[in-house]
Design an enzyme around this catalytic site. Structure first.
Site, short mmCIF file in Angstrom:
data_model
loop_
_atom_site.label_atom_id
_atom_site.label_comp_id
_atom_site.label_asym_id
_atom_site.label_seq_id
_atom_site.Cartn_x
_atom_site.Cartn_y
_atom_site.Cartn_z
N ASP A 88 0.69 -1.29 0.13
CA ASP A 88 -0.04 0.11 0.08
C ASP A 88 0.73 1.20 0.10
OD1 ASP A 88 -2.25 1.68 -0.03
OD2 ASP A 88 -2.80 1.02 2.21
N HIS A 98 2.82 3.14 -8.98
CA HIS A 98 2.84 1.50 -9.01
C HIS A 98 4.07 1.39 -9.72
CE1 HIS A 98 -1.42 1.87 -7.59
NE2 HIS A 98 -1.73 2.46 -8.68
N LEU A 110 10.93 -20.66 -4.19
CA LEU A 110 9.83 -19.79 -3.91
C LEU A 110 8.67 -19.95 -4.35
CD1 LEU A 110 9.39 -17.22 -2.13
CD2 LEU A 110 9.87 -15.85 -4.01
C1 FPP Z 1 -1.84 0.21 -3.47
O1 FPP Z 1 -1.33 1.51 -3.40
C2 FPP Z 1 -1.29 -0.73 -4.33
C3 FPP Z 1 -2.19 -1.27 -5.39
C4 FPP Z 1 -3.54 -1.11 -5.49
C5 FPP Z 1 -1.49 -1.93 -6.36
C6 FPP Z 1 -0.42 -2.61 -6.04
C7 FPP Z 1 0.46 -3.00 -7.37
C8 FPP Z 1 1.79 -2.69 -7.54
C9 FPP Z 1 2.85 -2.71 -6.40
C10 FPP Z 1 2.40 -2.77 -8.83
C11 FPP Z 1 2.13 -3.91 -9.69
C12 FPP Z 1 2.56 -5.09 -9.36
C13 FPP Z 1 2.91 -6.27 -9.98
C14 FPP Z 1 3.27 -7.47 -9.22
C15 FPP Z 1 3.23 -6.13 -11.40
P1 FPP Z 1 -2.55 2.59 -3.58
O2 FPP Z 1 -2.57 2.87 -5.09
O3 FPP Z 1 -3.77 2.21 -2.72
O4 FPP Z 1 -1.87 3.77 -2.69
P2 FPP Z 1 -2.70 4.79 -1.79
O5 FPP Z 1 -3.52 4.30 -0.81
O6 FPP Z 1 -1.40 5.57 -1.37
O7 FPP Z 1 -3.41 5.62 -3.04
#
Ligand code: FPP
Length: 271
Positions: free
Chosen positions: A37, A54, A148
């Protein structure tokens, strides 16, 4: 500081040898689950588009996967896209799907070389078709690997997972393949997306939020929770090792007393 001391300090800052030394290799968690997050906030703090957050998050994924392999973790489950994430702006969903596609295409060869087994859990059938077939290809081509297990939770919701398990059990009940008295915790676990996997030992959530947000609710009843204030793109090797060290200092009692745990006596004594 003399030259030698400064070289040692520089080295331990880059490879975390000081942290590695604190790891108890006889007590490595088998299954680590992570709620990644804070990508959006990381991007906002830099006045750049959310998707760049991201993208930076993928680098953190790479680093954490490498570190997990190095210390001998068996399963790493990453919450990459939740059921709730479908409600985000279309443009962000499209960008996340693109990143995912790019990631799988790039990593299939690497996972084969590094003996990583790839898995995906969630309502995979709701993802775009090209991604579904890439996920299947990655799973098929790495199925024999015994290093893994990299498990991505995609279009995943814990309650949806339980609904799907209940539906599958009800089908077998109405087809008289099982009886009501056979429905127990083990049967339910065996119908979850994670049927093949042990329950997570530790669940990490980054960005300072302290909740589990529909992630592995059935499986996490005895999971140690670790909340880090760091935004996911900045959660790297150091932060991951710190989480593992913190986990290793905890006493997991599974409802028993501390004394029972110490003397290695469990359920048998209680009944
Ligand atoms: C939450 O941060 C994150 C996500 C909803 C997506 C997680 C995705 C990645 C780390 C990249 C893609 C992963 C792979 C394995 C290809 P948020 O957007 O909710 O952050 P915020 O709460 O600060 O807005």
């Amino acid at each position: 500081m003399n030259k030698e001391a400064s070289t040692i300090e520089k080295k331990s800052r880059t490879d975390n040898s000081d942290l590695i030394q604190q790891i108890d290799f006889s007590a490595i968690p088998k299954h680590v689950a992570i709620i990644m997050d804070g990508n959006g906030r990381w991007a906002r703090a830099r006045s750049i588009p959310r998707i760049q957050g991201h993208r930076a998050g993928v680098k953190a994924v790479d680093e954490v996967v490498t570190c997990a392999m190095e210390i001998g973790i068996k399963v790493l489950t990453l919450y990459a896209f939740s059921m709730e994430n479908w409600q985000r702006p279309k443009e962000e969903i499209r960008a996340l799907m693109y990143l995912l596609k790019e990631y799988i295409i790039k990593k299939i060869t690497v996972m084969k070389q590094k003996n990583i087994r790839f898995m995906a859990i969630g309502r995979i059938e709701e993802l775009p078709r090209d991604i579904q077939s890439l996920l299947k290809q990655a799973e098929d081509e790495t199925r024999q690997n015994d290093g893994l297990i990299l498990n991505l939770a995609l279009s995943y919701g814990g309650r949806t997972e339980i609904v799907d398990a209940v539906r599958s059990i009800l089908k077998d009940l109405s087809g008289e393949r099982i009886r009501i008295d056979q429905v127990d915790e083990a049967l339910i676990s065996s119908r979850l997306y994670t049927a093949e996997l042990p329950d997570p030992d530790i669940m990490i959530r980054t960005s300072g939020e302290q909740r589990i947000s529909n992630f592995l609710p059935w499986q996490s009843v005895y999971t140690e929770l670790y909340f880090s204030p760091i935004w996911w793109p900045d959660f790297r090797r150091t932060e991951f090792l710190e989480a593992i060290i913190n986990f290793q200092k905890r006493e997991r009692r599974f409802g028993l007393t501390g004394e029972q745990i110490k003397t290695n006596k469990g359920k048998e004594d209680a009944f």
